[in-house]
Design a protein around this motif. Structure first.
Motif: not given
Ligand SMILES: [Zn+2]
Length: 254
Positions: A68-84
């Motif tokens: 649910s972060n990925l809608q706006r937190q553009i430094v993170h990618a889908t493959e990083s879900i669960g990563v710090a």
């Protein structure tokens, strides 16, 4: 230190500016900026500061990336879900500009660690989403004489200001504006209130611009003003922030 050939090319659009030039780029390369929160504001902040060649970027965040972060937190990618988030951001920033030294602090800011963290940097950008952190940073930045650039988001609005009350009047601090935090849960956070994601991008990008201006010492500082962005009306306005002589943090009265 002389700029390398690759740096001359990477930063060419800065170097050509009279207000930046080689001297300004050196200031950016030597600057150490602490970004608090690798979320909606922290994402564009970190991306633009890394791209600009800010030499050392510290990131404080104790969260992991959620879908649910990925809608706006553009430094993170889908493959990083669960990563710090600090680790996910570090990876992205390395792809953008491997020259930037990224220091990750996978912890929550608290009374016990805030002075050591803030003390290790020149300037702080607050991209946190809670009042406890905002007040903690305001008070410590005043005490340690660090410039603080803070932004806040609501579903369709953003606010931005720069605080350097340590310079003395007329510069206000955040407590001159809002003396005490609102009661807990009286102001809903992004995750409960919702937000149009791009607004975080607008405000985080404006915040990055003010960070770069403060490092370079160019233009008009936002200290003493609050910039408000109203997305639905597509308008900006700026209001004056006076210093409060009775402020519990920066007040001059005993
Ligand atoms: Zn104050």
């Amino acid at each position: 230190m002389e700029l390398s050939d690759a740096q001359f090319e990477r930063y060419a659009r800065h170097l050509v500016l009279e207000e930046v030039g080689e001297e300004g780029q050196q200031k950016l390369l030597q600057a150490k900026v602490l970004v608090v929160g690798a979320g909606g504001l922290g994402s564009p902040l970190l991306l633009y500061l890394a791209a600009a060649g800010v030499g050392t970027l510290g990131i404080v965040d104790d969260d992991a990336v959620d879908l649910s972060n990925l809608q706006r937190q553009i430094v993170h990618a889908t493959e990083s879900i669960g990563v710090a988030k600090v680790e996910s951001a570090r990876r992205t920033l390395h792809h953008v500009n491997p020259e930037v030294k990224v220091i990750t602090h996978a912890e929550r800011l608290a009374d016990a660690n805030v002075a050591a963290l803030v003390g290790a940097y020149d300037l702080v950008a607050d991209g946190s989403d809670n009042f406890a952190t905002r007040y903690l940073l305001n008070d410590i930045c005043y005490r340690l004489q660090k410039t603080l650039i803070g932004a806040a988001l609501s579903p369709f609005e953003g606010q931005l200001s720069t605080f350097k009350a340590y310079l003395g009047p007329p510069h206000p601090c955040y407590r001159c504006l809002f003396r005490e935090p609102p009661p807990p849960d009286s102001v809903p956070r992004c995750e409960t209130a919702g937000i149009l994601g791009a607004i975080a991008g607008v405000m985080g990008t404006l915040q990055a611009t003010e960070v770069l201006k403060e490092i370079l010492g160019i233009g008009e500082s936002l200290s003493g003003s609050l910039l408000i962005y109203d997305a639905l009306r597509a308008g900006f306005h700026k209001i004056k922030l006076p210093r409060d002589p009775d402020c519990p943090t920066c007040g001059t009265k005993p």
